[in-house]
Design a protein around this motif. Sequence first.
Motif, PDB file in Angstrom:
ATOM      1  N   THR A   1       0.850  -1.193   0.000  1.00 12.60           N
ATOM      2  CA  THR A   1       0.000   0.000   0.000  1.00 12.60           C
ATOM      3  C   THR A   1       0.879   1.234   0.000  1.00 12.60           C
ATOM      4  O   THR A   1       1.556   1.518   1.001  1.00 12.60           O
ATOM      5  N   PRO A   2       0.924   2.010  -1.093  1.00 14.74           N
ATOM      6  CA  PRO A   2       1.794   3.190  -1.131  1.00 14.74           C
ATOM      7  C   PRO A   2       1.223   4.345  -0.318  1.00 14.74           C
ATOM      8  O   PRO A   2       0.019   4.592  -0.305  1.00 14.74           O
ATOM      9  N   VAL A   3       2.109   5.044   0.388  1.00 16.03           N
ATOM     10  CA  VAL A   3       1.744   6.207   1.187  1.00 16.03           C
ATOM     11  C   VAL A   3       2.799   7.287   0.967  1.00 16.03           C
ATOM     12  O   VAL A   3       3.839   7.051   0.345  1.00 16.03           O
ATOM     13  N   LEU A   4       2.540   8.473   1.512  1.00 14.80           N
ATOM     14  CA  LEU A   4       3.447   9.606   1.339  1.00 14.80           C
ATOM     15  C   LEU A   4       4.196   9.905   2.639  1.00 14.80           C
ATOM     16  O   LEU A   4       3.603   9.928   3.713  1.00 14.80           O
ATOM     17  N   PHE A   5       5.494  10.153   2.490  1.00 11.89           N
ATOM     18  CA  PHE A   5       6.326  10.579   3.613  1.00 11.89           C
ATOM     19  C   PHE A   5       6.944  11.935   3.278  1.00 11.89           C
ATOM     20  O   PHE A   5       7.156  12.269   2.107  1.00 11.89           O
ATOM     21  N   ALA A   6       7.234  12.703   4.316  1.00 11.14           N
ATOM     22  CA  ALA A   6       7.811  14.035   4.118  1.00 11.14           C
ATOM     23  C   ALA A   6       9.155  13.938   3.400  1.00 11.14           C
ATOM     24  O   ALA A   6       9.980  13.072   3.701  1.00 11.14           O
ATOM     25  N   LEU A   7       9.368  14.840   2.439  1.00  9.06           N
ATOM     26  CA  LEU A   7      10.657  14.941   1.756  1.00  9.06           C
ATOM     27  C   LEU A   7      11.525  15.936   2.523  1.00  9.06           C
ATOM     28  O   LEU A   7      11.132  17.092   2.720  1.00  9.06           O
TER      29      LEU A   7
ATOM     30  N   GLU B   1      26.790  24.701  11.213  1.00  9.91           N
ATOM     31  CA  GLU B   1      25.341  24.729  11.452  1.00  9.91           C
ATOM     32  C   GLU B   1      24.581  24.132  10.274  1.00  9.91           C
ATOM     33  O   GLU B   1      24.524  24.722   9.193  1.00  9.91           O
ATOM     34  N   ARG B   2      23.998  22.970  10.499  1.00  6.79           N
ATOM     35  CA  ARG B   2      23.229  22.271   9.466  1.00  6.79           C
ATOM     36  C   ARG B   2      21.759  22.245   9.858  1.00  6.79           C
ATOM     37  O   ARG B   2      21.416  21.951  10.997  1.00  6.79           O
ATOM     38  N   ILE B   3      20.901  22.560   8.886  1.00  6.91           N
ATOM     39  CA  ILE B   3      19.454  22.591   9.107  1.00  6.91           C
ATOM     40  C   ILE B   3      18.782  21.561   8.207  1.00  6.91           C
ATOM     41  O   ILE B   3      19.124  21.420   7.035  1.00  6.91           O
ATOM     42  N   SER B   4      17.825  20.834   8.765  1.00 10.01           N
ATOM     43  CA  SER B   4      17.014  19.906   7.983  1.00 10.01           C
ATOM     44  C   SER B   4      15.799  20.654   7.448  1.00 10.01           C
ATOM     45  O   SER B   4      15.038  21.245   8.215  1.00 10.01           O
ATOM     46  N   VAL B   5      15.623  20.642   6.139  1.00  9.08           N
ATOM     47  CA  VAL B   5      14.535  21.379   5.491  1.00  9.08           C
ATOM     48  C   VAL B   5      13.462  20.402   5.032  1.00  9.08           C
ATOM     49  O   VAL B   5      13.762  19.364   4.434  1.00  9.08           O
ATOM     50  N   ILE B   6      12.213  20.735   5.320  1.00 10.80           N
ATOM     51  CA  ILE B   6      11.067  19.906   4.939  1.00 10.80           C
ATOM     52  C   ILE B   6      10.313  20.598   3.804  1.00 10.80           C
ATOM     53  O   ILE B   6      10.058  21.799   3.864  1.00 10.80           O
ATOM     54  N   SER B   7       9.981  19.837   2.779  1.00 11.29           N
ATOM     55  CA  SER B   7       9.186  20.386   1.680  1.00 11.29           C
ATOM     56  C   SER B   7       7.698  20.217   1.974  1.00 11.29           C
ATOM     57  O   SER B   7       7.262  19.109   2.289  1.00 11.29           O
ATOM     58  N   PRO B   8       6.900  21.285   1.849  1.00 16.26           N
ATOM     59  CA  PRO B   8       5.454  21.161   2.043  1.00 16.26           C
ATOM     60  C   PRO B   8       4.706  20.779   0.769  1.00 16.26           C
ATOM     61  O   PRO B   8       3.494  20.589   0.800  1.00 16.26           O
ATOM     62  N   VAL B   9       5.428  20.656  -0.351  1.00 19.91           N
ATOM     63  CA  VAL B   9       4.749  20.421  -1.633  1.00 19.91           C
ATOM     64  C   VAL B   9       5.311  19.235  -2.405  1.00 19.91           C
ATOM     65  O   VAL B   9       4.928  18.989  -3.546  1.00 19.91           O
ATOM     66  N   ARG B  10       6.225  18.475  -1.799  1.00 18.47           N
ATOM     67  CA  ARG B  10       6.779  17.266  -2.413  1.00 18.47           C
ATOM     68  C   ARG B  10       6.879  16.186  -1.342  1.00 18.47           C
ATOM     69  O   ARG B  10       7.179  16.488  -0.179  1.00 18.47           O
TER      70      ARG B  10
ATOM     71  N   LEU C   1       9.971   6.242   6.150  1.00 20.98           N
ATOM     72  CA  LEU C   1      11.261   6.719   5.651  1.00 20.98           C
ATOM     73  C   LEU C   1      12.196   7.115   6.789  1.00 20.98           C
ATOM     74  O   LEU C   1      13.409   6.892   6.711  1.00 20.98           O
ATOM     75  N   SER C   2      11.662   7.728   7.840  1.00 21.48           N
ATOM     76  CA  SER C   2      12.507   8.131   8.966  1.00 21.48           C
ATOM     77  C   SER C   2      13.106   6.909   9.660  1.00 21.48           C
ATOM     78  O   SER C   2      14.259   6.933  10.120  1.00 21.48           O
TER      79      SER C   2
ATOM     80  N   MET D   1       6.690  12.405  -5.291  1.00 24.94           N
ATOM     81  CA  MET D   1       5.493  13.008  -5.870  1.00 24.94           C
ATOM     82  C   MET D   1       5.522  14.520  -5.661  1.00 24.94           C
ATOM     83  O   MET D   1       5.714  15.003  -4.539  1.00 24.94           O
ATOM     84  N   GLY D   2       5.358  15.247  -6.747  1.00 24.62           N
ATOM     85  CA  GLY D   2       5.319  16.699  -6.688  1.00 24.62           C
ATOM     86  C   GLY D   2       3.892  17.198  -6.659  1.00 24.62           C
ATOM     87  O   GLY D   2       2.936  16.437  -6.510  1.00 24.62           O
ATOM     88  N   SER D   3       3.735  18.506  -6.811  1.00 24.56           N
ATOM     89  CA  SER D   3       2.419  19.141  -6.783  1.00 24.56           C
ATOM     90  C   SER D   3       2.439  20.348  -7.716  1.00 24.56           C
ATOM     91  O   SER D   3       3.499  20.707  -8.232  1.00 24.56           O
ATOM     92  N   PRO D   4       1.292  20.988  -7.933  1.00 29.66           N
ATOM     93  CA  PRO D   4       1.256  22.100  -8.887  1.00 29.66           C
ATOM     94  C   PRO D   4       1.809  23.412  -8.346  1.00 29.66           C
ATOM     95  O   PRO D   4       1.815  24.420  -9.050  1.00 29.66           O
ATOM     96  N   ILE D   5       2.287  23.442  -7.104  1.00 30.48           N
ATOM     97  CA  ILE D   5       2.762  24.674  -6.477  1.00 30.48           C
ATOM     98  C   ILE D   5       4.186  24.482  -5.992  1.00 30.48           C
ATOM     99  O   ILE D   5       4.547  23.411  -5.499  1.00 30.48           O
TER     100      ILE D   5
END
Length: 252
Positions: A96-102, A112-121, A131-132, A195-199
């Motif tokens: 069953t495929p599901v979505l995880f944060a990119l 100083e390293r920062i982990s960036v989360i995409s809200p649209v991918r 994935l984590s 998976m991407g999105s239109p924005i």
Amino acid sequence: MTQPFDVETFIQARKRTRVISDLLRTRASDHLSTLAPLVRPQPLFGEYLQGAPRGSGRESQHHFKAFRALFDKHAGAAPFNLMNELDIPLNVISSTPVLFALEYDIDLTPEERISVISPVRWVVGYSSFDLSRFREVINDPNRSSSELQRFVVHYLMLFHCFSKADGLGRLLRDLRFPISFQRLKGFGDLPFCVMGSPIDATLPDEGIIRQSTEISGSHSFEELIDDTAIDTMQDDLREQLLAAIRDMPTRT
């Protein structure tokens, strides 16, 4: 020049990003759930998959050989370094495929390293293989090789099924949630379905990122969606139709 950090403006941008992201993720998940039968491994692998009905002998053998080559290429390489061979039939626990944060990293400074989360991918994975948790297993010096192999097998299985689903890529592009194949930092050359999105979403000035993380005490930051993102959304079909009209030969 570093932009001034306006707390109220930043809070509103975060709220707007969260509202839009939640709606997009819900829509993307709905599409993925509806199209899930097109990327199920059972019809492709037949008897090479534990519990699956017998399939077309020649086609099932073809898919298994291709998958075994894919596994051999990636499993023995860093950071996995697996020595185990594939067991037949393959034991796919979840399909069953599901979505995880990119997520990806950026360095604000050498220290100083920062982990960036995409809200649209989002990364497409299987429901039982977060994935984590995959990252944790890779980085665990006392990791279980069998657990690590299960993660590698399932993510490669998903990649194989998506890459062999004729027409699915075009359909998802038409739905404005395209699938691409990408490598993620920390996972070697393993290909992931994203998976991407239109924005689009972007990162603000580094000064804003630094001040936000200092205030929150967190080492992660989410990309922000701009005010004009919805207004500038493109409709590929509309553009193709307009281009077709423009390219029509004129009467002489």
